[in-house]
Design an enzyme around this catalytic site. Structure first.
Site, PDB file in Angstrom:
ATOM      1  N   TRP A 102       0.830  -1.219   0.000  1.00  0.00           N
ATOM      2  CA  TRP A 102       0.000   0.000   0.000  1.00  0.00           C
ATOM      3  C   TRP A 102       0.851   1.250   0.000  1.00  0.00           C
ATOM      4  O   TRP A 102       0.489   2.242  -0.635  1.00  0.00           O
ATOM      5  CB  TRP A 102      -1.018  -0.034   1.144  1.00  0.00           C
ATOM      6  CG  TRP A 102      -2.029  -1.098   0.867  1.00  0.00           C
ATOM      7  CD1 TRP A 102      -2.163  -2.286   1.513  1.00  0.00           C
ATOM      8  CD2 TRP A 102      -3.002  -1.109  -0.208  1.00  0.00           C
ATOM      9  NE1 TRP A 102      -3.162  -3.035   0.920  1.00  0.00           N
ATOM     10  CE2 TRP A 102      -3.693  -2.343  -0.123  1.00  0.00           C
ATOM     11  CE3 TRP A 102      -3.361  -0.208  -1.210  1.00  0.00           C
ATOM     12  CZ2 TRP A 102      -4.718  -2.692  -1.018  1.00  0.00           C
ATOM     13  CZ3 TRP A 102      -4.372  -0.556  -2.102  1.00  0.00           C
ATOM     14  CH2 TRP A 102      -5.040  -1.781  -1.998  1.00  0.00           C
ATOM     15  N   ASP A 172      -2.012   6.800   6.118  1.00  0.00           N
ATOM     16  CA  ASP A 172      -3.088   5.986   5.556  1.00  0.00           C
ATOM     17  C   ASP A 172      -3.490   4.997   6.649  1.00  0.00           C
ATOM     18  O   ASP A 172      -2.744   4.071   6.967  1.00  0.00           O
ATOM     19  CB  ASP A 172      -2.571   5.252   4.310  1.00  0.00           C
ATOM     20  CG  ASP A 172      -3.592   4.271   3.729  1.00  0.00           C
ATOM     21  OD1 ASP A 172      -4.689   4.129   4.304  1.00  0.00           O
ATOM     22  OD2 ASP A 172      -3.274   3.654   2.692  1.00  0.00           O
ATOM     23  N   LYS A 196     -13.274  -1.291   6.082  1.00  0.00           N
ATOM     24  CA  LYS A 196     -12.725  -2.328   6.959  1.00  0.00           C
ATOM     25  C   LYS A 196     -13.301  -2.174   8.371  1.00  0.00           C
ATOM     26  O   LYS A 196     -14.018  -3.047   8.850  1.00  0.00           O
ATOM     27  CB  LYS A 196     -11.201  -2.274   6.974  1.00  0.00           C
ATOM     28  CG  LYS A 196     -10.579  -2.651   5.630  1.00  0.00           C
ATOM     29  CD  LYS A 196      -9.620  -1.612   5.187  1.00  0.00           C
ATOM     30  CE  LYS A 196      -8.995  -1.755   3.817  1.00  0.00           C
ATOM     31  NZ  LYS A 196      -9.117  -2.928   3.018  1.00  0.00           N
TER      32      LYS A 196
HETATM   33  N1  PMP Z   1      -4.602   1.637   1.724  1.00  0.00           N
HETATM   34  C1  PMP Z   1      -4.741   0.531   2.461  1.00  0.00           C
HETATM   35  C2  PMP Z   1      -3.870   0.354   3.662  1.00  0.00           C
HETATM   36  C3  PMP Z   1      -5.695  -0.424   2.108  1.00  0.00           C
HETATM   37  O1  PMP Z   1      -5.830  -1.544   2.832  1.00  0.00           O
HETATM   38  C4  PMP Z   1      -6.507  -0.205   0.971  1.00  0.00           C
HETATM   39  C5  PMP Z   1      -7.596  -1.171   0.568  1.00  0.00           C
HETATM   40  N2  PMP Z   1      -7.392  -2.485   0.779  1.00  0.00           N
HETATM   41  C6  PMP Z   1      -6.302   0.947   0.231  1.00  0.00           C
HETATM   42  C7  PMP Z   1      -5.351   1.850   0.642  1.00  0.00           C
HETATM   43  C8  PMP Z   1      -7.111   1.237  -0.993  1.00  0.00           C
HETATM   44  O2  PMP Z   1      -8.363   1.635  -0.606  1.00  0.00           O
HETATM   45  P1  PMP Z   1      -9.516   1.897  -1.660  1.00  0.00           P
HETATM   46  O3  PMP Z   1      -9.787   0.591  -2.315  1.00  0.00           O
HETATM   47  O4  PMP Z   1     -10.625   2.365  -0.767  1.00  0.00           O
HETATM   48  O5  PMP Z   1      -9.076   2.930  -2.605  1.00  0.00           O
END
Ligand code: PMP
Length: 360
Positions: A102, A172, A196
């Site tokens: 991420w 994040d 989540k």
């Molecule tokens: N950052 C993290 C730490 C995540 O776990 C996720 C989704 N699994 C995201 C970003 C991306 O999020 P989104 O799909 O809502 O754009």
């Protein structure tokens, strides 16, 4: 009706009482004669739902008064672009700490808008640890320092708050917001996709210190200009109304559980059940350094990966689903967010012991 124990990384399990309440209120929200989905976002009913969700989030995370809380769309991935667009404030460079999948996605998108310096990386450990701050090389002229507080795929979580001095810290928190206490005042900006720990997908929360906004790049879409959204109570465009309503129900539920501190104790106990088993076993293993293990996402491997399929099938037969690890790392991953009851983790641990006994 049978409900499974859903170990999905997200969208993830929601508290059952929340789903029941949403079902009860589906056709007629509290005598309004409408579903929340059908309400104008400018109507008094929805405005009250929206204000209450914001107030609950502020209360649960003790958000200081000089921070704006924004309810946006576009997901956390969207924020990978909107953060630099909004926070560069005339600077040209930002620092990123690379702890896994991420963070890498954040870095990739930020490079479109600014110079990205990697202040530290966990690459050498194959992303099984958080680089300690002693290894970080921070740039005092950076616009901000970006971290991923919990790597949902790698299962690596910060259990400390970095000190970035006068440079704002951006986190994040998509996969650990509301799971543990945080001192919001240590951050310039926190963002999280809701799907989540907070509610359904479609809602992205941004908590931002108010002196950092108002200098967005001219190319910033108005729907994602934090100042414009803050000035319009996140209603510059239509907010994700139903997702915000459900997030409000989830936050009510969380408050009734004793709030974030109580939830953190509960989450620590749940995670310990799994990590204790992994550490005691030579059949299963955790790839992550002990001090950096996530309370929310627990990746693990079977000694013999040829047994992965049988493990997953057996779990499914016992009503435990979504335990397959992310394709980039393989193995298994149990995501145990706030809404996962301890009974679900106990059922998994019991199954893992039985599976080990049958196959070791
Ligand atoms: N950052 C993290 C730490 C995540 O776990 C996720 C989704 N699994 C995201 C970003 C991306 O999020 P989104 O799909 O809502 O754009």
């Amino acid at each position: 009706m049978t409900r499974v124990f859903n170990f999905s990384a997200g969208p993830a399990a929601l508290p059952e009482p929340v789903l029941r309440q949403a079902a009860d209120e589906m056709l007629d929200w509290r005598g309004s004669g409408m579903s929340v989905m059908e309400m104008s976002h400018r109507g008094k009913e929805y405005m009250a739902i929206h204000a209450e969700a914001e107030a609950l989030l502020r209360e649960l995370l003790a958000v200081p008064a000089n921070y704006k809380v924004l309810f946006l769309q576009g997901g956390a991935i969207g924020q990978n672009a909107f953060v630099p667009m909004n926070l560069l404030r005339g600077r040209t460079s930002a620092d990123y700490v690379d702890t896994g999948e991420w963070s890498k996605k954040s870095i990739k998108d930020a490079k479109k808008y600014c110079t990205v310096r990697i202040a530290a990386t966990a690459e050498a450990s194959r992303y099984t640890r958080v680089p300690p701050q002693a290894e970080w090389k921070l740039d005092p002229n950076a616009a901000y320092v970006h971290i991923c507080a919990n790597e949902t795929i790698g299962g690596v979580e910060y259990h400390w708050t970095p000190d970035t001095g006068a440079v704002p810290l951006v986190a994040d928190m998509s996969s650990n917001i509301l799971s543990r206490e945080v001192d919001v005042s240590r951050y310039g900006l926190i963002y999280a996709g809701a799907q989540k720990n907070m509610g359904p997908s479609g809602l992205t929360v941004v908590i931002v210190r108010d002196d950092l906004i108002g200098q967005a790049l001219p190319i910033t879409p108005s729907a994602f200009d934090y100042k414009q959204q803050a000035d319009n109570d996140s209603m510059l465009n239509t907010p994700p109304t139903y997702a915000i309503y459900v997030a409000g129900l989830v936050m009510h539920w969380l408050k009734a559980q004793g709030g974030v501190a109580a939830m953190e104790r509960h989450n620590r106990a749940k995670a310990a059940l799994l990590y204790d088993l992994l550490d005691a076993s030579s059949f299963y293993s955790s790839p992550v350094a002990r001090e950096d293990r996530s309370l929310m996402n627990v990746p693990f491997k079977l000694r013999d990966e040829a047994l992965d399929g049988a493990f997953l099938e057996g779990a499914q037969a016992r009503g435990m689903i979504q335990l397959k690890g992310h394709r980039s790392v393989g193995g298994m991953r149990a995501s145990i967010y706030n809404a996962m009851p301890v009974e679900g983790v106990k059922a998994l641990v019991t199954y893992m012991k039985e599976f080990e006994a049958a196959h070791a």
